[in-house]
Design a protein around this motif. Structure first.
Motif, PDB file in Angstrom:
ATOM      1  N   SER A 168       0.836  -1.203   0.000  1.00 45.82           N
ATOM      2  CA  SER A 168       0.000   0.000   0.000  1.00 45.82           C
ATOM      3  C   SER A 168       0.865   1.246   0.000  1.00 45.82           C
ATOM      4  O   SER A 168       0.584   2.214  -0.708  1.00 45.82           O
ATOM      5  CB  SER A 168      -0.917   0.008   1.228  1.00 45.82           C
ATOM      6  OG  SER A 168      -1.783  -1.094   1.175  1.00 45.82           O
ATOM      7  N   HIS A 171       2.233   1.829  -3.415  1.00 45.09           N
ATOM      8  CA  HIS A 171       1.277   2.447  -4.345  1.00 45.09           C
ATOM      9  C   HIS A 171       1.210   3.951  -4.155  1.00 45.09           C
ATOM     10  O   HIS A 171       1.055   4.691  -5.125  1.00 45.09           O
ATOM     11  CB  HIS A 171      -0.119   1.822  -4.181  1.00 45.09           C
ATOM     12  CG  HIS A 171      -0.311   0.600  -5.010  1.00 45.09           C
ATOM     13  ND1 HIS A 171       0.118  -0.647  -4.612  1.00 45.09           N
ATOM     14  CD2 HIS A 171      -0.839   0.445  -6.248  1.00 45.09           C
ATOM     15  CE1 HIS A 171      -0.161  -1.526  -5.560  1.00 45.09           C
ATOM     16  NE2 HIS A 171      -0.741  -0.889  -6.558  1.00 45.09           N
ATOM     17  N   CYS A 310     -12.950   6.031   3.023  1.00 43.22           N
ATOM     18  CA  CYS A 310     -13.184   4.603   3.203  1.00 43.22           C
ATOM     19  C   CYS A 310     -13.253   4.348   4.705  1.00 43.22           C
ATOM     20  O   CYS A 310     -13.038   5.259   5.500  1.00 43.22           O
ATOM     21  CB  CYS A 310     -12.064   3.776   2.560  1.00 43.22           C
ATOM     22  SG  CYS A 310     -10.457   4.069   3.292  1.00 43.22           S
ATOM     23  N   GLU A 314      -9.318   0.243   5.913  1.00 45.18           N
ATOM     24  CA  GLU A 314      -9.447  -0.050   4.482  1.00 45.18           C
ATOM     25  C   GLU A 314      -8.600   0.881   3.615  1.00 45.18           C
ATOM     26  O   GLU A 314      -8.627   0.801   2.389  1.00 45.18           O
ATOM     27  CB  GLU A 314     -10.925   0.041   4.056  1.00 45.18           C
ATOM     28  CG  GLU A 314     -11.772  -1.043   4.700  1.00 45.18           C
ATOM     29  CD  GLU A 314     -13.253  -0.947   4.330  1.00 45.18           C
ATOM     30  OE1 GLU A 314     -13.637  -0.023   3.582  1.00 45.18           O
ATOM     31  OE2 GLU A 314     -14.009  -1.804   4.811  1.00 45.18           O
ATOM     32  N   ASP A 317      -6.253  -0.847   1.058  1.00 40.20           N
ATOM     33  CA  ASP A 317      -6.891  -1.339  -0.169  1.00 40.20           C
ATOM     34  C   ASP A 317      -7.326  -0.176  -1.058  1.00 40.20           C
ATOM     35  O   ASP A 317      -7.228  -0.243  -2.273  1.00 40.20           O
ATOM     36  CB  ASP A 317      -8.109  -2.209   0.175  1.00 40.20           C
ATOM     37  CG  ASP A 317      -7.680  -3.562   0.745  1.00 40.20           C
ATOM     38  OD1 ASP A 317      -6.544  -3.968   0.452  1.00 40.20           O
ATOM     39  OD2 ASP A 317      -8.482  -4.178   1.473  1.00 40.20           O
ATOM     40  N   PHE A 318      -7.798   0.894  -0.431  1.00 44.40           N
ATOM     41  CA  PHE A 318      -8.254   2.067  -1.189  1.00 44.40           C
ATOM     42  C   PHE A 318      -7.134   2.599  -2.087  1.00 44.40           C
ATOM     43  O   PHE A 318      -7.344   2.873  -3.261  1.00 44.40           O
ATOM     44  CB  PHE A 318      -8.723   3.149  -0.206  1.00 44.40           C
ATOM     45  CG  PHE A 318      -9.283   4.384  -0.851  1.00 44.40           C
ATOM     46  CD1 PHE A 318     -10.645   4.467  -1.164  1.00 44.40           C
ATOM     47  CD2 PHE A 318      -8.471   5.477  -1.148  1.00 44.40           C
ATOM     48  CE1 PHE A 318     -11.175   5.615  -1.752  1.00 44.40           C
ATOM     49  CE2 PHE A 318      -8.998   6.624  -1.737  1.00 44.40           C
ATOM     50  CZ  PHE A 318     -10.350   6.687  -2.042  1.00 44.40           C
ATOM     51  N   LYS A 320      -4.445   0.950  -3.034  1.00 42.96           N
ATOM     52  CA  LYS A 320      -3.978  -0.069  -3.988  1.00 42.96           C
ATOM     53  C   LYS A 320      -4.910  -0.200  -5.186  1.00 42.96           C
ATOM     54  O   LYS A 320      -4.501  -0.665  -6.241  1.00 42.96           O
ATOM     55  CB  LYS A 320      -3.867  -1.440  -3.284  1.00 42.96           C
ATOM     56  CG  LYS A 320      -2.573  -1.588  -2.507  1.00 42.96           C
ATOM     57  CD  LYS A 320      -2.174  -3.029  -2.333  1.00 42.96           C
ATOM     58  CE  LYS A 320      -3.113  -3.747  -1.375  1.00 42.96           C
ATOM     59  NZ  LYS A 320      -2.580  -5.057  -0.974  1.00 42.96           N
ATOM     60  N   ASP A 321      -6.164   0.225  -5.013  1.00 37.12           N
ATOM     61  CA  ASP A 321      -7.131   0.105  -6.107  1.00 37.12           C
ATOM     62  C   ASP A 321      -7.009   1.231  -7.128  1.00 37.12           C
ATOM     63  O   ASP A 321      -7.899   1.397  -7.974  1.00 37.12           O
ATOM     64  CB  ASP A 321      -8.565   0.065  -5.539  1.00 37.12           C
ATOM     65  CG  ASP A 321      -8.840  -1.239  -4.806  1.00 37.12           C
ATOM     66  OD1 ASP A 321      -8.057  -2.190  -5.003  1.00 37.12           O
ATOM     67  OD2 ASP A 321      -9.813  -1.308  -4.025  1.00 37.12           O
ATOM     68  N   ASN A 323      -7.177   4.438  -6.656  1.00 41.21           N
ATOM     69  CA  ASN A 323      -8.057   5.583  -6.417  1.00 41.21           C
ATOM     70  C   ASN A 323      -7.346   6.926  -6.395  1.00 41.21           C
ATOM     71  O   ASN A 323      -7.969   7.967  -6.573  1.00 41.21           O
ATOM     72  CB  ASN A 323      -8.801   5.390  -5.092  1.00 41.21           C
ATOM     73  CG  ASN A 323      -9.932   4.392  -5.229  1.00 41.21           C
ATOM     74  OD1 ASN A 323     -10.767   4.535  -6.111  1.00 41.21           O
ATOM     75  ND2 ASN A 323      -9.944   3.373  -4.386  1.00 41.21           N
ATOM     76  N   GLY A 328      -9.079   8.087 -11.098  1.00 41.10           N
ATOM     77  CA  GLY A 328      -9.508   7.325  -9.931  1.00 41.10           C
ATOM     78  C   GLY A 328     -10.549   8.102  -9.134  1.00 41.10           C
ATOM     79  O   GLY A 328     -10.906   9.234  -9.480  1.00 41.10           O
ATOM     80  N   ARG A 329     -11.037   7.495  -8.058  1.00 43.30           N
ATOM     81  CA  ARG A 329     -12.051   8.150  -7.240  1.00 43.30           C
ATOM     82  C   ARG A 329     -11.536   9.467  -6.645  1.00 43.30           C
ATOM     83  O   ARG A 329     -12.277  10.429  -6.516  1.00 43.30           O
ATOM     84  CB  ARG A 329     -12.468   7.181  -6.102  1.00 43.30           C
ATOM     85  CG  ARG A 329     -13.123   7.800  -4.869  1.00 43.30           C
ATOM     86  CD  ARG A 329     -14.495   8.412  -5.179  1.00 43.30           C
ATOM     87  NE  ARG A 329     -14.979   9.218  -4.069  1.00 43.30           N
ATOM     88  CZ  ARG A 329     -14.776  10.524  -3.940  1.00 43.30           C
ATOM     89  NH1 ARG A 329     -14.106  11.190  -4.869  1.00 43.30           N
ATOM     90  NH2 ARG A 329     -15.264  11.192  -2.908  1.00 43.30           N
TER      91      ARG A 329
END
Lengths: 389, 326
Positions: A168, A171, A310, A314, A317-318, A320-321, A323, A328-329
């Motif tokens: 994480s 990222h 989030c 979390e 993961d947020f 790593k996705d 975002n 991204g978000r």
């Protein structure tokens, strides 16, 4: 008289110097250049500036800056303590002054020879005993001499609590660098970072590697804050201050809040977030992009939780996705952040927040109605929501 | 080796050099010329024709031969005479080096340079160099030995006085690691040699008592006399009941590891790296920052049992450290 700081002030000017590793100039020269550039960017006269706010740590006195730049009379000369935690609170001070009519045009600034001059974590010296010096002395004899070591305690605990891995943090480092690659003012302009580079970098204070840590920079950055009415008549598109806060939390220490029950969260940041969300009437769902203080990568992972993007635990993961990337978000640190643009103690982060509202970022997301900016982690800090005027 | 006082005096002396020019501006012995450029290109293996082929250079954007930018500081180098200055200084830079050499910092290593060029130099240009001592670091522990980084800044200008470039040049002046240490007490009652040591706490009203207890062999935590709440690190008032009356209790030394970091860099003089820095949950219910000794970094585990002991440094400073226990 206003009862909140919502929509009572705007960032109307941004000024910065060249960011380098060796400025060859005094810190006063850097401060004055940044202040002068902010005034010119806004398009006001120097003698219209009637307030100056900077970091307690800054070596350039307000009166020296005023006299050097030719600012004239001042109604507010103020400073904020706690290192990088002061960045957003500078804007908080300026917004309070403008909202109450104490000042019409406030310039906030920070300038430092952070690489060629006094470097962070150089240790304590001198014979004058203060509460602050005694505070550090509980850590210095044990070899905890740098910000990396202090933040590492929380990072280790966070990983333990939530099972988050170093991936994480990688990222955060890699995605932030992607943005710097497109920013000619960034130290890492056109120098991408791969995951291989990240994992091969040397350990600093576990779990932190070299690329988890921000840089040291020589440079200055300043912002001009005025009323929304005045800002509309000036040269640049204003970045309206929808909400701004300063916050510390029970058990707060400067970088060493080790004695709270829980080390894996940032309660002062959560408080800063709650204040700006309440003030602005906005929530995390309204935020299009963010500038989260990134002196160290785990701080970004923890802050996406503090600001409600989030749930607790979390954040890993947020990020790593994907975002935090454009598209991204939550496009984050679109200038390259402290990690990869420069370390002007977070004032450069606020400048990028204002640029995103103007539509001037080197990595401009399509929609940017509201931008969130935070300041230093692990210290009394602040949060800022900028919006379209 | 120096005593602490001698060292303080040395540092005060060398810091006086910061900001000073090393001497008058120095003009190149020869104007920029083709012969020197050719020699430099030979030595460097630089085959760029704009430095050495008139015909090509004339058709280039430069309109004639130019000097390689990297050659900038070669034009004003002093030549063979330079070596004499190490024994009998002829400028302030050499004088600074001599002071350090005489104090035992006999080694010198060029560490890095930074250069910036304003324009290309052309045949016939006369270069003048002005050098100042820009900075001297605090003492650093390096792989080569303990020493000081000295940075000089040289500004180069042409005959018209316009700047053509600048250079920062950094050297390490150090005590070579292999050098024999002050081995024997030959002088009888010689002052104690200076050895870098960990940073000591400043002793104030709110903390000196705690360190004095450690020096006397007791690890304690502060206790409020009003509400009996324990607190660490010590502070002058109880955040629970605001009493300013307090005493202290000696702890058992038993605790568990709450969190940790293994510190690798930067490596400050006076500490052994890596350091296993630890936040310890004491069984009394308060936390304490310390280091875990006698434990491999990879064996550190949150929740592991630890036991405190008092360690004494070579200089007599005592502090509580922890080691794994069952």
């Amino acid at each position: 008289m206003p009862t909140t700081l919502k929509d009572e002030a705007a960032i109307a000017g941004i000024g910065q110097t060249k960011y380098s590793k060796n400025s060859g100039a005094s810190e006063l020269a850097l401060a004055c250049e940044a202040v002068s550039n902010a005034i010119d960017d806004a398009g006001i006269e120097a003698n219209e500036v009637d307030g100056l706010v900077t970091f307690l740590m800054d070596s350039s006195d307000e009166v020296e800056v005023a006299r050097t730049v030719g600012l004239g009379d001042l109604n507010l000369l103020s400073r904020v303590a706690y290192g990088g935690g002061a960045a957003v609170p500078l804007v908080h001070q300026a917004a309070m002054a403008v909202a109450t009519g104490v000042c019409k045009n406030v310039v906030v600034y920070r300038a430092l020879n952070g690489r060629s001059g006094q470097r962070m974590g150089q240790g304590v010296s001198g014979d004058i005993i203060t509460a602050d010096l005694i505070h550090w002395s509980w850590y210095m004899p044990f070899g905890m001499l740098t910000p990396a070591s202090w933040i590492a305690f929380a990072a280790t605990r966070y990983m333990h609590q939530y099972g988050t891995s170093e991936d994480s943090f990688a990222h955060v480092a890699v995605s932030t660098r992607k943005h710097a690659v497109n920013n000619p003012n960034a130290a890492f302009f056109e120098q991408p970072l791969s995951f291989e580079d990240y994992y091969a970098s040397k350990p600093i204070c576990t779990p932190l590697r070299l690329y988890d840590c921000c840089q040291e920079t020589d440079g200055g950055c300043a912002l001009l804050i005025t009323t929304p009415e005045r800002a509309r008549d000036l040269k640049q598109k204003p970045a309206l201050i929808r909400g701004v806060s300063q916050a510390s939390f029970d058990g707060q220490e400067q970088m060493t809040s080790f004695y709270r029950d829980e080390l894996s969260g940032l309660p002062e940041m959560e408080r800063a977030a709650a204040i700006v969300y309440e003030q602005s009437g906005l929530g995390p769902e309204d935020i299009d992009a963010s500038i989260l203080y990134d002196a160290f990568t785990p701080e970004v992972v923890m802050q996406v939780e503090s600001f409600g993007f989030c749930k607790k635990g979390e954040g890993g993961d947020f990020v790593k996705d994907g975002n935090l990337e454009i598209g991204g978000r939550l496009p984050n640190n679109t200038h390259g952040g402290l990690l990869s643009e420069s370390y002007i103690h977070g004032v450069n982060n606020i400048a990028e927040g204002a640029r995103l509202i103007r539509g001037d970022s080197f990595n401009q997301p399509q929609k940017c109605d509201h931008v969130l900016v935070s300041s230093g982690v692990g210290v009394p800090t602040g949060a800022l929501i900028l919006g379209q005027a | 080796m120096l005593t602490a006082d001698q060292k303080k005096e040395l540092e005060a002396t060398i810091q006086q050099f910061v900001g000073k020019p090393i001497g008058p501006a120095a003009t190149s012995r020869d104007a920029v010329n083709e012969a020197m450029i050719l020699q430099w290109c030979d030595a460097m293996g630089d085959t760029n024709p704009v430095y050495q082929d008139r015909a090509v250079a004339e058709k280039s954007v430069h309109g004639g031969i130019v000097a390689p930018p990297m050659m900038l500081d070669a034009w004003t180098m002093q030549g063979w005479d330079m070596h004499k200055g190490y024994d009998e200084p002829t400028n302030e830079e050499q004088r600074l080096h001599k002071i350090l050499t005489d104090a035992g910092y006999t080694g010198v290593l060029g560490t890095n340079t930074e250069q910036e060029f304003d324009r290309y130099l052309r045949i016939g240009d006369e270069v003048t160099a002005e050098t100042i001592i820009e900075g001297i670091s605090e003492e650093k522990a390096t792989g080569a030995g303990i020493g000081y980084f000295i940075t000089t800044k040289t500004t180069f200008s042409d005959a018209a006085g316009a700047q053509v470039g600048w250079m920062n040049f950094r050297v390490l002046k150090f005590i070579p690691k292999e050098a024999p240490q002050a081995a024997s007490d030959s002088g009888g009652g010689a002052a104690e040699a200076y050895v870098p040591a960990r940073i000591k706490p400043p002793m104030g009203h709110d903390n000196a008592w705690w360190w004095n207890e450690v020096a006397a062999g007791r690890i304690t935590v502060q206790r409020c006399k009003g509400c009996q709440q324990l607190r660490h690190p010590p502070r002058p008032m109880c955040p629970g009941c605001r009493s300013m009356e307090w005493d202290s209790i000696e702890i058992s030394g038993r605790g568990t590891l709450h969190t940790f970091t293994v510190i690798h860099y930067p490596q400050f003089p006076g500490y052994e790296f890596p350091i296993c820095a630890a936040l310890v949950d004491l069984e009394e219910g308060v936390r304490m920052v310390s280091d875990v000794m006698d434990c491999k970094p990879e064996d550190l585990k949150i929740g592991m049992k630890l036991k405190a002991y008092i360690h004494e440094d070579d200089d007599g400073f005592k502090l509580p450290l922890f080691r794994p226990s069952e």
